[in-house]
Scaffold this active site. Structure first.
Site, PDB file in Angstrom:
ATOM      1  CE1 TYR A  74      60.509 -60.352   0.525  1.00 29.58           C
ATOM      2  CE2 TYR A  74      62.361 -58.836   0.693  1.00 29.58           C
ATOM      3  CZ  TYR A  74      61.775 -59.960   0.143  1.00 29.58           C
ATOM      4  OH  TYR A  74      62.467 -60.697  -0.791  1.00 29.58           O
TER       5      TYR A  74
ATOM      6  CB  SER B 286      65.875 -60.818   0.658  1.00 26.31           C
ATOM      7  OG  SER B 286      65.922 -59.456   0.254  1.00 26.31           O
TER       8      SER B 286
END
Length: 255
Positions: free
Chosen positions: A155, A142
């Site tokens: 995350y 990400s």
């Protein structure tokens, strides 16, 4: 170019979103695809859609965070298909929260799926790849692996780990297994729709505009765009590419 004929691609999290787009595209390019997802029905629906379109696909339910499940599925998949040329670790979950608002349970849940799941599936695939002379692994990281994002503490932790695992695998198996990761910004998947509907009822349009504007290019990406990048990295045309972390982010990381 970018033909995958003769290759077998195993894709986790392929019941929806980015994983599903990769499964459909890889099959279109000639790969035999094994659709893996925690949701057995979603996995089979994806495989059936691929078969209806003329591709080759089968489906198995897989909990990437459970070692016994991973071992069982890989044993069965290798028994049926005989090989794994491409592994895409696309299964993952998200979480909104800072250091102080993230519970221990949240932290552990994110770690189990995003980090442990990538570890377990890669560990199961590498021996089979080495036995047949090599292969390629594509991990889903990400932009949170590359830059700080607000309210994404757990995350970001997991996606940072995915990036460093990618580089470690690439180095340890250099010349035999290529390993890269993609670092998307916000991609418009069913998860985004569900998140907005749940957390911003009555304000969906306003929130979507905000999410789109975060990317300097002015919109969210699509799962198909991520899949096309993934196709390149998993194809023979990318044979000189390993250990890379590639943003696909609509300009976020150059602001």
């Amino acid at each position: 170019m970018f033909e995958l004929s003769g290759k077998t691609a195993w894709i986790t999290g392929a019941g929806s979103g980015i994983g599903r787009s990769m499964a459909e595209l890889f099959a279109k390019q000639g790969a035999q695809v094994l659709v893996l997802d925690l949701n057995a029905q979603a996995a089979e629906e994806c495989a059936e859609q691929i078969r209806t379109a003329g591709g080759r696909a089968s489906a198995l339910a897989l909990d990437v965070a459970d070692g016994a499940s991973v071992k069982s599925v890989f044993d069965r998949g290798l028994g049926e298909l005989g090989r794994v040329d491409i592994l895409v670790n696309s299964a993952g979950i998200a979480h909104v929260g800072t250091l102080l608002s993230t519970s221990e349970a949240d932290f552990d849940r994110l770690y189990r799926v995003n980090v442990k799941g990538t570890f377990l599936c890669s560990q199961a695939a590498v021996p089979a790849m080495l036995e047949r002379g090599g292969g390629t692994i594509l991990n889903m990281a990400s932009i949170a692996s590359l830059i700080a994002l607000e309210d994404r503490f757990a995350y970001a932790m997991t996606k940072g780990a995915v990036l460093t695992m990618t580089r470690s695998i690439a180095l340890d198996y250099m010349g035999k297994i290529r390993c890269n990761c993609l670092c998307p910004a916000r991609i418009h998947t069913p998860f985004v729709d569900q998140f907005v509907a749940k957390n911003y009822p009555g304000r969906e349009r306003e929130k979507f505009a905000e999410l789109a504007a975060y990317q300097p290019i002015g919109r969210m990406g699509t799962p198909e765009e991520v899949a096309q990048f993934g196709l390149y990295l998993c194809s023979d045309e990318a044979s000189f590419v390993t250990g890379g972390a590639f943003p696909i982010d609509g300009g976020v990381t150059v602001r």
